[in-house]
Design an enzyme around this catalytic site. Structure first.
Site, PDB file in Angstrom:
ATOM      1  N   TYR A  27       0.829  -1.216   0.000  1.00  0.00           N
ATOM      2  CA  TYR A  27       0.000   0.000   0.000  1.00  0.00           C
ATOM      3  C   TYR A  27       0.864   1.268   0.000  1.00  0.00           C
ATOM      4  O   TYR A  27       0.343   2.361  -0.192  1.00  0.00           O
ATOM      5  CB  TYR A  27      -0.956   0.039   1.206  1.00  0.00           C
ATOM      6  CG  TYR A  27      -1.834  -1.176   1.408  1.00  0.00           C
ATOM      7  CD1 TYR A  27      -2.075  -2.073   0.373  1.00  0.00           C
ATOM      8  CD2 TYR A  27      -2.412  -1.432   2.648  1.00  0.00           C
ATOM      9  CE1 TYR A  27      -2.876  -3.189   0.586  1.00  0.00           C
ATOM     10  CE2 TYR A  27      -3.213  -2.548   2.857  1.00  0.00           C
ATOM     11  CZ  TYR A  27      -3.430  -3.424   1.820  1.00  0.00           C
ATOM     12  OH  TYR A  27      -4.222  -4.526   2.032  1.00  0.00           O
ATOM     13  N   LEU A 166     -16.926  -5.127   2.366  1.00  0.00           N
ATOM     14  CA  LEU A 166     -18.127  -4.480   1.818  1.00  0.00           C
ATOM     15  C   LEU A 166     -18.289  -4.752   0.334  1.00  0.00           C
ATOM     16  O   LEU A 166     -19.149  -4.169  -0.324  1.00  0.00           O
ATOM     17  CB  LEU A 166     -18.064  -2.967   2.074  1.00  0.00           C
ATOM     18  CG  LEU A 166     -17.986  -2.552   3.554  1.00  0.00           C
ATOM     19  CD1 LEU A 166     -17.784  -1.050   3.690  1.00  0.00           C
ATOM     20  CD2 LEU A 166     -19.250  -2.992   4.293  1.00  0.00           C
ATOM     21  N   ILE A 205     -12.297  -5.905   8.051  1.00  0.00           N
ATOM     22  CA  ILE A 205     -11.385  -4.751   8.067  1.00  0.00           C
ATOM     23  C   ILE A 205     -11.823  -3.753   6.994  1.00  0.00           C
ATOM     24  O   ILE A 205     -11.143  -3.563   5.996  1.00  0.00           O
ATOM     25  CB  ILE A 205      -9.915  -5.180   7.888  1.00  0.00           C
ATOM     26  CG1 ILE A 205      -9.758  -6.179   6.727  1.00  0.00           C
ATOM     27  CG2 ILE A 205      -9.377  -5.793   9.162  1.00  0.00           C
ATOM     28  CD1 ILE A 205      -8.310  -6.385   6.306  1.00  0.00           C
ATOM     29  N   LYS A 207     -12.371  -0.476   4.857  1.00  0.00           N
ATOM     30  CA  LYS A 207     -11.558   0.714   4.593  1.00  0.00           C
ATOM     31  C   LYS A 207     -12.488   1.888   4.310  1.00  0.00           C
ATOM     32  O   LYS A 207     -13.400   1.777   3.496  1.00  0.00           O
ATOM     33  CB  LYS A 207     -10.637   0.443   3.406  1.00  0.00           C
ATOM     34  CG  LYS A 207      -9.872   1.659   2.913  1.00  0.00           C
ATOM     35  CD  LYS A 207     -10.408   2.181   1.596  1.00  0.00           C
ATOM     36  CE  LYS A 207      -9.958   3.591   1.329  1.00  0.00           C
ATOM     37  NZ  LYS A 207     -10.712   4.218   0.217  1.00  0.00           N
ATOM     38  N   SER A 208     -12.250   2.989   5.009  1.00  0.00           N
ATOM     39  CA  SER A 208     -12.938   4.221   4.631  1.00  0.00           C
ATOM     40  C   SER A 208     -12.071   5.409   5.010  1.00  0.00           C
ATOM     41  O   SER A 208     -11.410   5.403   6.046  1.00  0.00           O
ATOM     42  CB  SER A 208     -14.295   4.353   5.318  1.00  0.00           C
ATOM     43  OG  SER A 208     -14.889   5.579   4.906  1.00  0.00           O
ATOM     44  N   ARG A 213     -18.455   7.677   7.535  1.00  0.00           N
ATOM     45  CA  ARG A 213     -18.490   6.225   7.315  1.00  0.00           C
ATOM     46  C   ARG A 213     -17.558   5.489   8.273  1.00  0.00           C
ATOM     47  O   ARG A 213     -17.838   4.357   8.676  1.00  0.00           O
ATOM     48  CB  ARG A 213     -18.173   5.902   5.859  1.00  0.00           C
ATOM     49  CG  ARG A 213     -19.287   6.391   4.935  1.00  0.00           C
ATOM     50  CD  ARG A 213     -19.230   5.717   3.584  1.00  0.00           C
ATOM     51  NE  ARG A 213     -18.237   6.307   2.719  1.00  0.00           N
ATOM     52  CZ  ARG A 213     -18.472   7.292   1.842  1.00  0.00           C
ATOM     53  NH1 ARG A 213     -19.681   7.786   1.715  1.00  0.00           N
ATOM     54  NH2 ARG A 213     -17.498   7.763   1.087  1.00  0.00           N
ATOM     55  N   ASN A 217     -19.066   2.519  10.459  1.00  0.00           N
ATOM     56  CA  ASN A 217     -18.573   1.146  10.314  1.00  0.00           C
ATOM     57  C   ASN A 217     -18.152   0.526  11.643  1.00  0.00           C
ATOM     58  O   ASN A 217     -18.018  -0.698  11.751  1.00  0.00           O
ATOM     59  CB  ASN A 217     -17.394   1.105   9.331  1.00  0.00           C
ATOM     60  CG  ASN A 217     -17.826   1.434   7.908  1.00  0.00           C
ATOM     61  OD1 ASN A 217     -19.020   1.489   7.617  1.00  0.00           O
ATOM     62  ND2 ASN A 217     -16.858   1.659   7.040  1.00  0.00           N
TER      63      ASN A 217
HETATM   64  P1  A2P Z   1     -14.761   5.730   1.282  1.00  0.00           P
HETATM   65  O1  A2P Z   1     -13.304   5.586   1.640  1.00  0.00           O
HETATM   66  O2  A2P Z   1     -15.025   6.906   0.412  1.00  0.00           O
HETATM   67  O3  A2P Z   1     -15.671   5.664   2.492  1.00  0.00           O
HETATM   68  P2  A2P Z   1     -13.985  -2.540   1.041  1.00  0.00           P
HETATM   69  O4  A2P Z   1     -13.476  -2.310   2.449  1.00  0.00           O
HETATM   70  O5  A2P Z   1     -15.012  -3.614   0.920  1.00  0.00           O
HETATM   71  O6  A2P Z   1     -12.841  -2.745   0.056  1.00  0.00           O
HETATM   72  O7  A2P Z   1     -14.735  -1.227   0.565  1.00  0.00           O
HETATM   73  C1  A2P Z   1     -14.089  -0.027   0.640  1.00  0.00           C
HETATM   74  C2  A2P Z   1     -14.886   0.959  -0.162  1.00  0.00           C
HETATM   75  O8  A2P Z   1     -16.187   1.107   0.394  1.00  0.00           O
HETATM   76  C3  A2P Z   1     -14.245   2.311  -0.138  1.00  0.00           C
HETATM   77  O9  A2P Z   1     -14.319   2.802  -1.442  1.00  0.00           O
HETATM   78  C4  A2P Z   1     -15.080   3.143   0.817  1.00  0.00           C
HETATM   79  O10 A2P Z   1     -15.157   4.463   0.349  1.00  0.00           O
HETATM   80  C5  A2P Z   1     -16.432   2.465   0.740  1.00  0.00           C
HETATM   81  N1  A2P Z   1     -17.105   2.482   2.042  1.00  0.00           N
HETATM   82  C6  A2P Z   1     -16.553   2.282   3.249  1.00  0.00           C
HETATM   83  N2  A2P Z   1     -17.480   2.339   4.217  1.00  0.00           N
HETATM   84  C7  A2P Z   1     -18.660   2.578   3.614  1.00  0.00           C
HETATM   85  C8  A2P Z   1     -19.997   2.747   4.080  1.00  0.00           C
HETATM   86  N3  A2P Z   1     -20.291   2.677   5.371  1.00  0.00           N
HETATM   87  N4  A2P Z   1     -20.964   2.975   3.148  1.00  0.00           N
HETATM   88  C9  A2P Z   1     -20.674   3.061   1.844  1.00  0.00           C
HETATM   89  N5  A2P Z   1     -19.428   2.900   1.343  1.00  0.00           N
HETATM   90  C10 A2P Z   1     -18.434   2.669   2.215  1.00  0.00           C
END
Ligand code: A2P
Length: 251
Positions: A27, A166, A205, A207-208, A213, A217
């Site tokens: 990363y 997600l 785990i 990511k946001s 969010r 989460n």
């Molecule tokens: P962002 O960083 O803009 O919140 P995953 O962990 O499944 O790979 O998904 C990560 C993606 O999901 C990121 O693009 C993140 O965008 C988005 N994401 C994270 N939390 C949420 C949430 N509670 N609702 C909608 N999208 C989310």
């Protein structure tokens, strides 16, 4: 996230209540993660920091060097969990890489041994060599429930961690079954999906980088899905979403 975004986000996440931070050599943001940890002011021992190394380091010496580089960038003396990021079976060294991590645990530099994207066949080779990883982190969400992999992990006492819990923008959060359950609980679809992981014993785990969010989460520990709701989410398996094949792909 790049270093700057990682520093801001990790600092905010820790102050929001997160304690598990997951990064990787790949990363290229370990130094930002370290900066965020220091800025948060939370004592090191309250955090659980995971990192992972790439295919350049499968030997015992290589794993030690990979650890030293990551720990240096993070500014940490030890990491809680070190993962082989991909098995890269073409190299034939996916067992040796885990042995390298186990040696670091003996030296007190790493607290837990982990693999990522190992299939049961790869894990079996590791187990045959006398090591049971503490954790295997795999791509897992309601459209990719990985039932056989989870059963193998459970049989051997390996914790299942879900990456991209997600569903990585695959439309999972718009699925009518998920949306209906979310509405019934006054929660968001993401919270329902994260609850689906946690209630079944997986470690998610998400990511946001978005403050709202991030808070959302984490706020999933006072909601309980019923058996019928879990079953409704299980039916999403029927879409047979692709899983990255770790016999073919790795870095
Ligand atoms: P962002 O960083 O803009 O919140 P995953 O962990 O499944 O790979 O998904 C990560 C993606 O999901 C990121 O693009 C993140 O965008 C988005 N994401 C994270 N939390 C949420 C949430 N509670 N609702 C909608 N999208 C989310």
């Amino acid at each position: 996230m790049d270093d700057a975004e990682a520093a801001d986000t990790v600092d905010l996440a820790i102050r929001t209540g997160y304690r598990l931070i997951d990064t990787a050599e790949n990363y290229r943001n370990e130094s930002g993660v370290g900066e965020g940890i220091r800025r948060s002011g939370i004592p090191r021992e309250e955090l659980f920091v995971t990192t992972k190394f790439n295919r350049e380091h499968p030997s015992r010496d290589g794993v030690l060097r990979a650890f030293e580089t990551s720990a240096g960038l993070l500014g940490l003396e030890y990491v809680d969990l070190l993962l082989v990021h991909w098995p890269n079976p073409d190299q034939g060294r996916h067992v040796e890489a885990v042995e390298g991590i186990a040696a670091l645990v003996e030296q007190g530099l790493v607290r837990a041994v982990g693999t990522s994207n190992y299939k049961p066949a790869h894990l079996q080779q590791v187990i045959d060599a006398g090591i049971i990883p503490d954790v295997n982190q795999i791509q897992l969400d309601p459209q990719r429930p990985r039932i056989a992999e989870r059963a193998f992990h459970d049989e051997h006492g390996i914790v299942t961690q879900s990456w991209s819990p997600l569903g990585q923008g695959s439309g999972l959060l718009d699925e009518p079954a998920v949306v209906a359950i979310a509405e019934a609980h006054g929660r968001t679809p993401a919270q329902v999906v994260l609850r689906w992981h946690v209630q079944q014993g997986m470690v998610a785990i998400p990511k946001s980088a978005n403050p709202e969010r991030l808070a959302q989460n984490l706020d999933i520990f006072d909601v309980e899905l019923s058996g019928a709701e879990l079953a409704a989410v299980h039916t999403l398996d029927s879409c047979r979403a692709d899983v990255v094949d770790s016999d073919e792909f790795g870095h």
